[in-house]
Design an enzyme around this catalytic site. Structure first.
Site, PDB file in Angstrom:
ATOM      1  N   GLU A 100      24.332  20.149  57.773  1.00  0.00           N
ATOM      2  CA  GLU A 100      25.727  20.078  57.359  1.00  0.00           C
ATOM      3  C   GLU A 100      26.505  21.226  57.992  1.00  0.00           C
ATOM      4  OE1 GLU A 100      28.386  18.605  56.773  1.00  0.00           O
ATOM      5  OE2 GLU A 100      28.063  17.830  54.745  1.00  0.00           O
ATOM      6  N   HIS A 103      22.147  12.098  52.202  1.00  0.00           N
ATOM      7  CA  HIS A 103      21.118  12.467  51.219  1.00  0.00           C
ATOM      8  C   HIS A 103      21.514  12.055  49.805  1.00  0.00           C
ATOM      9  CE1 HIS A 103      23.600  15.719  49.647  1.00  0.00           C
ATOM     10  NE2 HIS A 103      23.870  16.047  50.906  1.00  0.00           N
TER      11      HIS A 103
END
Length: 192
Positions: free
Chosen positions: A86, A13
């Protein structure tokens, strides 16, 4: 018989406010900075729409926002999944990196073994649902390294860190298979 080649383009990201502040984000949503949005827009401009079949993304806001910005120019089917989240840092979530450097993580931190197992499940999901396709996969730095390690039969230390909006290619020629490799290596590796 023709062999299917599945290409997964792992994308970290864009830069977040928490990256800049040195905060362990884990399952926090994360907020893209203006620079992060520019990073994603630049990546989008470099991509060829006909080159991809779909986008898979972590359902955490920073990754989902990255995927949506990428998709503005691509107009691809977009699927959000918690498989691409994550690491769950548990009680360390939101802590500065420096404070989180401890010899023993608290019990509520997702273990490396659990991350490797989840990465193996993701690779299996990708194969089962996108075999023979080219897929953008928007995820997070540490977890993208786990996916690469599992696929390559490596340890996490063997895979270099990823910069924001960096892209790395994984090519799968066969379905992933389960292999017990113990704590030092991945629980799951690809049959490639």
């Amino acid at each position: 018989m023709t062999q299917l080649l599945t290409r997964l383009y792992l994308v970290r990201h864009g830069e977040t406010e928490e990256n800049v502040a040195g905060i362990l984000q884990g399952h926090l949503p994360g907020t893209l900075t203006a620079r992060g949005r520019k990073q994603v827009a630049a990546l989008r401009e470099s991509l060829t729409p006909s080159h991809f079949d779909a986008i898979l993304s972590s359902d955490l806001k920073r990754a989902a926002d990255t995927a949506e910005i990428l998709n503005e120019g691509l107009h691809l089917p977009l699927t959000l999944t918690p498989l691409l989240r994550e690491r769950d840092w548990g009680g360390l979530t939101g802590c500065p990196y420096k404070q989180a450097r401890v010899d023993q993580f608290p019990a509520d931190v997702e273990s490396l073994e659990a991350m490797f197992e989840r990465a193996g499940r993701f690779l299996r999901f990708a194969w089962d649902n996108y075999a023979g396709q080219r897929v953008l996969v928007v995820t997070h730095g540490l977890y993208a390294r786990c996916i690469q390690a599992v696929h390559g039969g490596l340890t996490l230390r063997d895979v270099p860190r990823m910069e924001n909006t960096e892209v790395r290619l994984i090519e799968m020629k066969n379905a992933p298979v389960q292999v017990d490799r113990g704590v030092e290596g991945p629980d799951v590796v690809s049959a490639n």
